[in-house]
Design a protein around this motif. Structure first.
Motif, PDB file in Angstrom:
ATOM      1  N   LYS A 199      14.044   9.609  -4.998  1.00  9.73           N
ATOM      2  CA  LYS A 199      13.730   8.563  -4.519  1.00  9.73           C
ATOM      3  C   LYS A 199      14.451   8.124  -3.577  1.00  9.73           C
ATOM      4  O   LYS A 199      15.711   8.111  -3.751  1.00  9.73           O
ATOM      5  CB  LYS A 199      13.700   7.495  -5.531  1.00  9.73           C
ATOM      6  N   GLN A 202      12.256   1.888  -1.739  1.00  7.61           N
ATOM      7  CA  GLN A 202      11.117   1.124  -2.475  1.00  7.61           C
ATOM      8  C   GLN A 202      10.994   0.038  -1.579  1.00  7.61           C
ATOM      9  O   GLN A 202      11.816  -0.637  -1.212  1.00  7.61           O
ATOM     10  CB  GLN A 202      11.717   0.987  -3.835  1.00  7.61           C
ATOM     11  N   ARG A 212       6.147   0.073  -3.738  1.00 11.20           N
ATOM     12  CA  ARG A 212       5.891   1.255  -3.304  1.00 11.20           C
ATOM     13  C   ARG A 212       7.018   2.149  -3.153  1.00 11.20           C
ATOM     14  O   ARG A 212       7.797   1.626  -2.521  1.00 11.20           O
ATOM     15  CB  ARG A 212       5.368   1.279  -1.791  1.00 11.20           C
ATOM     16  N   ALA A 213       7.180   3.212  -3.888  1.00 10.17           N
ATOM     17  CA  ALA A 213       8.226   3.945  -3.903  1.00 10.17           C
ATOM     18  C   ALA A 213       8.087   5.090  -2.926  1.00 10.17           C
ATOM     19  O   ALA A 213       7.200   5.568  -3.008  1.00 10.17           O
ATOM     20  CB  ALA A 213       8.600   4.498  -5.420  1.00 10.17           C
ATOM     21  N   GLN A 228       4.795   9.108  -1.612  1.00 11.15           N
ATOM     22  CA  GLN A 228       4.785   7.520  -1.942  1.00 11.15           C
ATOM     23  C   GLN A 228       3.991   7.492  -3.300  1.00 11.15           C
ATOM     24  O   GLN A 228       2.949   7.785  -3.382  1.00 11.15           O
ATOM     25  CB  GLN A 228       4.077   6.850  -0.691  1.00 11.15           C
ATOM     26  N   GLN A 230       2.643   4.365  -5.832  1.00  9.08           N
ATOM     27  CA  GLN A 230       2.402   3.069  -5.709  1.00  9.08           C
ATOM     28  C   GLN A 230       1.208   2.645  -6.894  1.00  9.08           C
ATOM     29  O   GLN A 230       0.298   3.288  -6.786  1.00  9.08           O
ATOM     30  CB  GLN A 230       2.194   2.267  -4.487  1.00  9.08           C
ATOM     31  N   GLN A 529      11.757   6.799 -14.122  1.00  9.98           N
ATOM     32  CA  GLN A 529      11.387   5.650 -13.097  1.00  9.98           C
ATOM     33  C   GLN A 529      10.344   4.902 -13.840  1.00  9.98           C
ATOM     34  O   GLN A 529       9.689   4.077 -13.136  1.00  9.98           O
ATOM     35  CB  GLN A 529      10.831   6.476 -11.956  1.00  9.98           C
ATOM     36  N   HIS A 532      10.132   1.291 -12.325  1.00  9.11           N
ATOM     37  CA  HIS A 532       9.782   1.263 -10.931  1.00  9.11           C
ATOM     38  C   HIS A 532       8.498   0.854 -10.481  1.00  9.11           C
ATOM     39  O   HIS A 532       8.286  -0.098  -9.502  1.00  9.11           O
ATOM     40  CB  HIS A 532       9.757   2.533 -10.222  1.00  9.11           C
ATOM     41  N   TYR A 533       7.428   1.172 -11.479  1.00  7.87           N
ATOM     42  CA  TYR A 533       6.071   0.567 -11.123  1.00  7.87           C
ATOM     43  C   TYR A 533       5.823  -0.718 -12.139  1.00  7.87           C
ATOM     44  O   TYR A 533       4.799  -1.254 -11.765  1.00  7.87           O
ATOM     45  CB  TYR A 533       5.347   1.592 -11.340  1.00  7.87           C
ATOM     46  N   THR A 539      12.314  -6.399  -4.968  1.00 10.74           N
ATOM     47  CA  THR A 539      12.535  -5.474  -3.833  1.00 10.74           C
ATOM     48  C   THR A 539      12.575  -6.201  -2.576  1.00 10.74           C
ATOM     49  O   THR A 539      12.259  -7.219  -2.531  1.00 10.74           O
ATOM     50  CB  THR A 539      11.168  -4.429  -3.777  1.00 10.74           C
TER      51      THR A 539
END
Length: 541
Positions: A199, A202, A212-213, A228, A230, A529, A532-533, A539
């Motif tokens: 990664k 983000q 969006r990573a 990407q 997301q 992760q 992350h979502y 962010t």
DNA sequence: CGCTTTTGACCCGCGC
DNA sequence: GCGCGGGTCAAAAGCG
């Protein structure tokens, strides 16, 4: 210079007649040559098929021995193989193929079944790249994935012309890359596609509160491939993974599935114009703007980056760096979940609606976070960070795991209590059997791709192939797809995939090609992760 | 210690 | 020129 006037004399008429005859003659000769060429190619293909088969049979034998040994030694391993079988179904084999045949390889059966659709592990010179570009460029070779990226061939008609954008179009259009976006229901942070990703950023993108990573491939330090990830804003259970670029290194077998799929999808994208004959695609005047829908199921939507939906119907020459032609593989519909289909229809913008027409779950990506339904064979090694495999079975047609499928079948079994295998067989079979047009549509798309790629961008040639009903070509196409640097190791997978398809269901061959076939490893990144979502609002930007 | 992730800063293209 | 938004960089932090 005196000008001859008046009616032509008999000599002149005779002369014209002779000229005509000569023309006809030469045309006939040309046709004959083309026919011969065609024959030659067929023969070549047959030869290669034979070779492939013998190799495959050998492989099956070896593999079977191996399996038998392991099975005797460890009952848990048996379980693994069960899973493996399941996965192999998704990958290289028709869901209808009895496991034993699939695994052991009934030689007679194989020989019979290897239809013209068989994809061969040839070193195709035609690089079917994920890059839109590379497909049409004569310069394009597997050694130069990067250069290929810089080439642009977004021709609306993508016709016979071979365009080297570096030379011809670079001034007119900025470099564009094909992007392949995969939508899949996934409860985990990322889908594990077998590659190793790091990664590097983000962001919160507009119109989507979910971050969006950004990932880059770390399999090779110089690999240009980006990914990407997301969550879909409208349905957080949907994970949108967008791939961009071409791997410039050999891929782990576990990664070839996605590579195959994405390259195939990119190919579809490339073949936009030729697929536009599809009834639903009349509006595809400009490249990639119209969704490509395969009526019976898996559908692709050509569009520009979802985050730039405003540009979806922009004319091609409105190109900017932002306009990456994107093809979307929608794996969100689960065959057992009709309600999701409906919801999806409602959710989607009109331009996307057609792609929800999925009748099966071809997914082949895994949600890396969820190890629960991962074949134990994968985690066996204990090292989930390393793509399993290559060392074990380099060109294995039977792939160990197909997380994508797992994901979907996981869902299915949750909702339906449907056993994995049955669900798999059911969904695929449904898709194939319910709509024969699927085959032709895919064939058309693939043919056009090949036409572009192998015939020096001669789409005409592809159409001819198609028109002549040469299913033969399909195999080539598929192979082309798998010859993408993206999946340099994936030939066997795709090949086997097709082969099995053709072996049990002649209509299935083309279909599979579109499925994201494969086995994926678990990467540390995936498992780390999880958060992350979860829409984090911390962010930047 | 080495690799990965996080995250603020930065760059770049586009539209106004 | 400025602001916006997408994408990337890179230092710091985290992790095994």
């Amino acid at each position: 210079m005196s000008k001859i006037s008046g009616p032509s004399g008999p000599d002149e008429i005779e002369e014209k007649r002779v000229t005509k005859e000569e023309k006809i003659k030469s045309a006939k000769t040309e046709m004959g040559e083309v026919k011969e060429e065609n024959e030659r190619l067929k023969m070549m293909l047959e030869r290669v098929e034979k070779d492939y088969h013998s190799l495959q049979l050998r492989f099956f034998d070896i593999h079977h021995e191996d399996v038998s040994k392991k099975g005797l030694a460890d009952s848990s391993t048996c379980h693994d193989h069960e899973t493996e079988e399941l996965v192999s179904l998704c990958l290289g084999r028709s869901p209808m193929v009895p496991k034993k045949e699939a695994r052991i390889g009934n030689s007679n059966k194989l020989k019979e079944d290897v239809g013209p659709n068989l994809t061969l592990g040839l070193d195709s010179k035609h690089l079917l790249s994920m890059e839109v570009v590379s497909d049409f460029s004569p310069m394009n070779s597997s050694e130069q994935p990067k250069e290929a990226e810089e080439e642009v061939t977004l021709s609306t008609n993508q016709s016979a012309k071979v365009i080297n954008v570096n030379d011809d179009m670079s001034d007119q259009m900025p470099a564009k890359r094909a992007r392949v976006s995969v939508r899949a229901r996934c409860d985990t942070p990322t889908m594990n596609d077998g590659c190793q990703w790091r990664k590097y950023g983000q962001k919160i993108a507009k119109r989507n509160p979910c971050p969006r990573a950004y990932y880059r491939c770390t399999v090779a330090p110089t690999c240009p491939v980006r990914r990407q990830v997301q969550r879909c804003a409208e349905d957080l259970s949907i994970l949108i993974t967008t791939y961009e670029g071409t791997h410039n290194h050999p891929l782990p077998v576990s990664a070839t599935a996605m590579a195959s799929t994405t390259s195939a999808a990119a190919s579809m994208l490339l073949s936009g114009s030729s697929t536009s004959h599809h009834p639903t695609n009349h509006n595809s005047a400009s490249f990639g703007n119209a969704p490509t829908t395969l009526q019976s199921g898996l559908s692709f939507s050509h569009q520009f980056d979802e985050s730039r939906t405003k540009q979806v119907f922009s004319p091609p020459n409105h190109a900017s760096l932002h306009m990456f032609p994107t093809i979307t593989l929608d794996m969100t519909y689960s065959a057992s979940n009709s309600s999701s289909l409906t919801q999806f229809h409602h959710r989607l913008p009109s331009t996307m609606a057609s792609i929800s027409n999925l009748k099966f779950s071809p997914a082949s990506l895994s949600c890396s976070q969820d190890n629960n339904f991962i074949p134990s064979i994968w985690s066996k090694g204990g090292d989930t960070t390393t793509p399993p495999i290559i060392d074990k079975i380099p060109t294995r047609p039977v792939i160990k795991g197909n997380p994508y499928f797992q994901e979907n079948f996981y869902q299915q079994s949750i909702t339906n209590q449907t056993p994995f295998k049955e669900a798999l067989a059911e969904t695929i079979t449904k898709a194939i059997s319910t709509d024969p047009s699927l085959r032709s549509v895919i064939a058309a798309a693939v043919s056009s791709i090949v036409g572009n790629g192998s015939n020096s961008g001669n789409q005409e040639g592809a159409e001819n192939v198609l028109g002549s009903g040469l299913n033969l070509k399909l195999g080539d196409h598929l192979q082309l797809a798998s010859s993408n640097p993206l999946n340099q190791n994936g030939k066997g997978c795709l090949t086997g995939y097709f082969k099995s398809l053709s072996s049990k269901n002649s209509e299935a061959g083309n279909f599979i090609f579109l499925q994201p076939p494969l086995p994926f490893s678990f990467s540390k990144s995936g498992t780390n992760q999880l958060n992350h979502y979860v829409p984090e609002m911390n962010t930047h930007h």
